[in-house]
Write a protein that holds these residues in place. Structure first.
Motif, PDB file in Angstrom:
ATOM      1  N   GLY A  24     -33.565  40.053  26.776  1.00 20.13           N
ATOM      2  CA  GLY A  24     -32.349  40.617  26.208  1.00 20.13           C
ATOM      3  C   GLY A  24     -32.613  41.902  25.450  1.00 20.13           C
ATOM      4  O   GLY A  24     -33.759  42.239  25.144  1.00 20.13           O
ATOM      5  N   ILE A  25     -31.524  42.607  25.146  1.00 19.24           N
ATOM      6  CA  ILE A  25     -31.641  43.835  24.370  1.00 19.24           C
ATOM      7  C   ILE A  25     -31.841  43.489  22.900  1.00 19.24           C
ATOM      8  O   ILE A  25     -31.534  42.390  22.452  1.00 19.24           O
ATOM      9  N   SER A  26     -32.369  44.440  22.148  1.00 21.95           N
ATOM     10  CA  SER A  26     -32.564  44.231  20.713  1.00 21.95           C
ATOM     11  C   SER A  26     -31.206  44.201  20.023  1.00 21.95           C
ATOM     12  O   SER A  26     -30.380  45.087  20.212  1.00 21.95           O
ATOM     13  N   ASN A  27     -30.966  43.162  19.237  1.00 26.33           N
ATOM     14  CA  ASN A  27     -29.675  43.034  18.547  1.00 26.33           C
ATOM     15  C   ASN A  27     -29.827  42.787  17.051  1.00 26.33           C
ATOM     16  O   ASN A  27     -28.890  42.374  16.378  1.00 26.33           O
ATOM     17  N   GLU A  28     -31.027  43.043  16.532  1.00 24.24           N
ATOM     18  CA  GLU A  28     -31.273  42.846  15.102  1.00 24.24           C
ATOM     19  C   GLU A  28     -32.477  43.678  14.698  1.00 24.24           C
ATOM     20  O   GLU A  28     -33.386  43.922  15.492  1.00 24.24           O
ATOM     21  N   GLY A  29     -32.490  44.137  13.465  1.00 25.74           N
ATOM     22  CA  GLY A  29     -33.651  44.852  12.951  1.00 25.74           C
ATOM     23  C   GLY A  29     -33.722  46.295  13.402  1.00 25.74           C
ATOM     24  O   GLY A  29     -32.740  46.885  13.878  1.00 25.74           O
ATOM     25  N   ALA A  30     -34.888  46.889  13.264  1.00 23.99           N
ATOM     26  CA  ALA A  30     -35.093  48.300  13.571  1.00 23.99           C
ATOM     27  C   ALA A  30     -34.931  48.562  15.066  1.00 23.99           C
ATOM     28  O   ALA A  30     -35.422  47.785  15.887  1.00 23.99           O
ATOM     29  N   PRO A  31     -34.266  49.652  15.465  1.00 24.01           N
ATOM     30  CA  PRO A  31     -34.170  50.000  16.886  1.00 24.01           C
ATOM     31  C   PRO A  31     -35.567  50.241  17.462  1.00 24.01           C
ATOM     32  O   PRO A  31     -36.371  50.953  16.861  1.00 24.01           O
ATOM     33  N   PRO A  32     -35.875  49.670  18.627  1.00 28.68           N
ATOM     34  CA  PRO A  32     -37.235  49.818  19.161  1.00 28.68           C
ATOM     35  C   PRO A  32     -37.626  51.261  19.438  1.00 28.68           C
ATOM     36  O   PRO A  32     -38.793  51.640  19.245  1.00 28.68           O
ATOM     37  N   ALA A  33     -36.676  52.094  19.869  1.00 26.29           N
ATOM     38  CA  ALA A  33     -37.010  53.491  20.153  1.00 26.29           C
ATOM     39  C   ALA A  33     -37.481  54.223  18.906  1.00 26.29           C
ATOM     40  O   ALA A  33     -38.237  55.193  18.986  1.00 26.29           O
ATOM     41  N   GLY A  34     -37.051  53.759  17.740  1.00 27.30           N
ATOM     42  CA  GLY A  34     -37.470  54.384  16.497  1.00 27.30           C
ATOM     43  C   GLY A  34     -38.943  54.191  16.194  1.00 27.30           C
ATOM     44  O   GLY A  34     -39.517  54.921  15.369  1.00 27.30           O
ATOM     45  N   LEU A  35     -39.586  53.233  16.861  1.00 25.80           N
ATOM     46  CA  LEU A  35     -41.021  52.992  16.673  1.00 25.80           C
ATOM     47  C   LEU A  35     -41.876  53.886  17.558  1.00 25.80           C
ATOM     48  O   LEU A  35     -43.106  53.961  17.373  1.00 25.80           O
ATOM     49  N   HIS A  36     -41.279  54.567  18.515  1.00 22.31           N
ATOM     50  CA  HIS A  36     -42.059  55.331  19.486  1.00 22.31           C
ATOM     51  C   HIS A  36     -42.954  56.403  18.863  1.00 22.31           C
ATOM     52  O   HIS A  36     -44.125  56.528  19.250  1.00 22.31           O
ATOM     53  N   PRO A  37     -42.475  57.194  17.910  1.00 23.50           N
ATOM     54  CA  PRO A  37     -43.376  58.200  17.329  1.00 23.50           C
ATOM     55  C   PRO A  37     -44.618  57.586  16.686  1.00 23.50           C
ATOM     56  O   PRO A  37     -45.731  58.089  16.880  1.00 23.50           O
ATOM     57  N   ALA A  38     -44.448  56.500  15.956  1.00 25.95           N
ATOM     58  CA  ALA A  38     -45.594  55.854  15.307  1.00 25.95           C
ATOM     59  C   ALA A  38     -46.538  55.245  16.340  1.00 25.95           C
ATOM     60  O   ALA A  38     -47.766  55.317  16.191  1.00 25.95           O
ATOM     61  N   LEU A  39     -45.989  54.658  17.388  1.00 32.06           N
ATOM     62  CA  LEU A  39     -46.827  54.084  18.439  1.00 32.06           C
ATOM     63  C   LEU A  39     -47.636  55.165  19.145  1.00 32.06           C
ATOM     64  O   LEU A  39     -48.835  54.998  19.398  1.00 32.06           O
ATOM     65  N   ARG A  40     -46.984  56.282  19.450  1.00 34.73           N
ATOM     66  CA  ARG A  40     -47.705  57.370  20.119  1.00 34.73           C
ATOM     67  C   ARG A  40     -48.781  57.950  19.202  1.00 34.73           C
ATOM     68  O   ARG A  40     -49.890  58.258  19.654  1.00 34.73           O
TER      69      ARG A  40
END
Length: 224
Positions: free
Chosen positions: A144-160
């Protein structure tokens, strides 16, 4: 087949130079245990993952790469747990033991939301323990799609910035556009990809294909 792979891997490990035997891959397996996943679907995930780890080609690649693996169960915000910590894959016995632990891993939560961003953040924090591995990879599966907490795309800069690639397995049992959502919001890093499972029954074959692609790439550069 396993006997032949074991023999070849043992010979390779005996003659390989020390530099080639360093950890090539740190792989975090992040499994969805949110409320949309029932008991049978949880078993299909864990048994399918264990079966994939025992595949002769995958297990040989893990040993050749001296990979380190861990298992994360995730669901709603603040509900993510490393249930199997980083474990070194230095022999086929190590791989078999890990597969046994995965198959026996008890479910932690049952009735909570889907917080993919929180799952990525929690998993990312553990990679400091395997900084010596050449490749850092999160293998996230979900239905399923994320429906709670921080948006996953917002983690992309830190992951990269941390050098962590995220691949995903989209289980489209109830979300027919989940693959597109994972492409746009979840995966990140060079060569990141999504594999689609039509439903949970399709999961074992798809996670095997996904791991095959991930771990054989990791060991391709190692000298035989």
């Amino acid at each position: 087949m396993r006997s032949l792979c074991s023999c070849l891997a043992s010979i390779w490990l005996a003659v390989a130079p020390g530099a080639a035997r360093a950890c090539d891959l740190a792989l975090a397996l992040a499994v969805d245990v949110s409320g949309s996943v029932d008991h049978q679907e949880y078993r299909l995930q864990m048994d399918g993952l264990a079966q994939a780890l025992r595949d002769p080609v995958i297990s040989e690649a893990l040993v050749r790469a001296r990979a380190r693996l861990m298992l994360v169960q995730w669901t709603g915000a603040s509900r993510q747990r490393i249930t199997i910590p980083w474990t070194a894959m230095e022999s086929f016995d190590d791989v078999d033991a890990l597969a046994d632990r995965v198959a026996a891993d008890p479910r932690i939560w049952r009735n909570y939301s889907t917080a993919i961003g929180e799952a990525l953040s929690h998993t990312m924090a553990a990679f400091g323990q395997v900084a010596d591995c050449d490749r850092h990879l999160i293998d996230l599966s979900g239905d399923g799609i994320s429906n709670e907490g921080a948006p996953p795309a917002g983690l992309h800069p830190a992951l990269r910035m941390a050098g962590i690639t995220v691949n995903a397995l989209a289980i489209e049992a109830s979300e027919p556009d989940l693959t597109a959502y994972f492409f746009e919001n979840v995966i990140t890093g060079e060569g990141a990809f999504v594999v689609t499972a039509a439903d949970f029954r399709d999961y074992p074959a798809r996670i095997r294909r996904k791991l095959m692609r991930e771990v054989t790439r990791a060991s391709a550069g190692l000298r035989p």
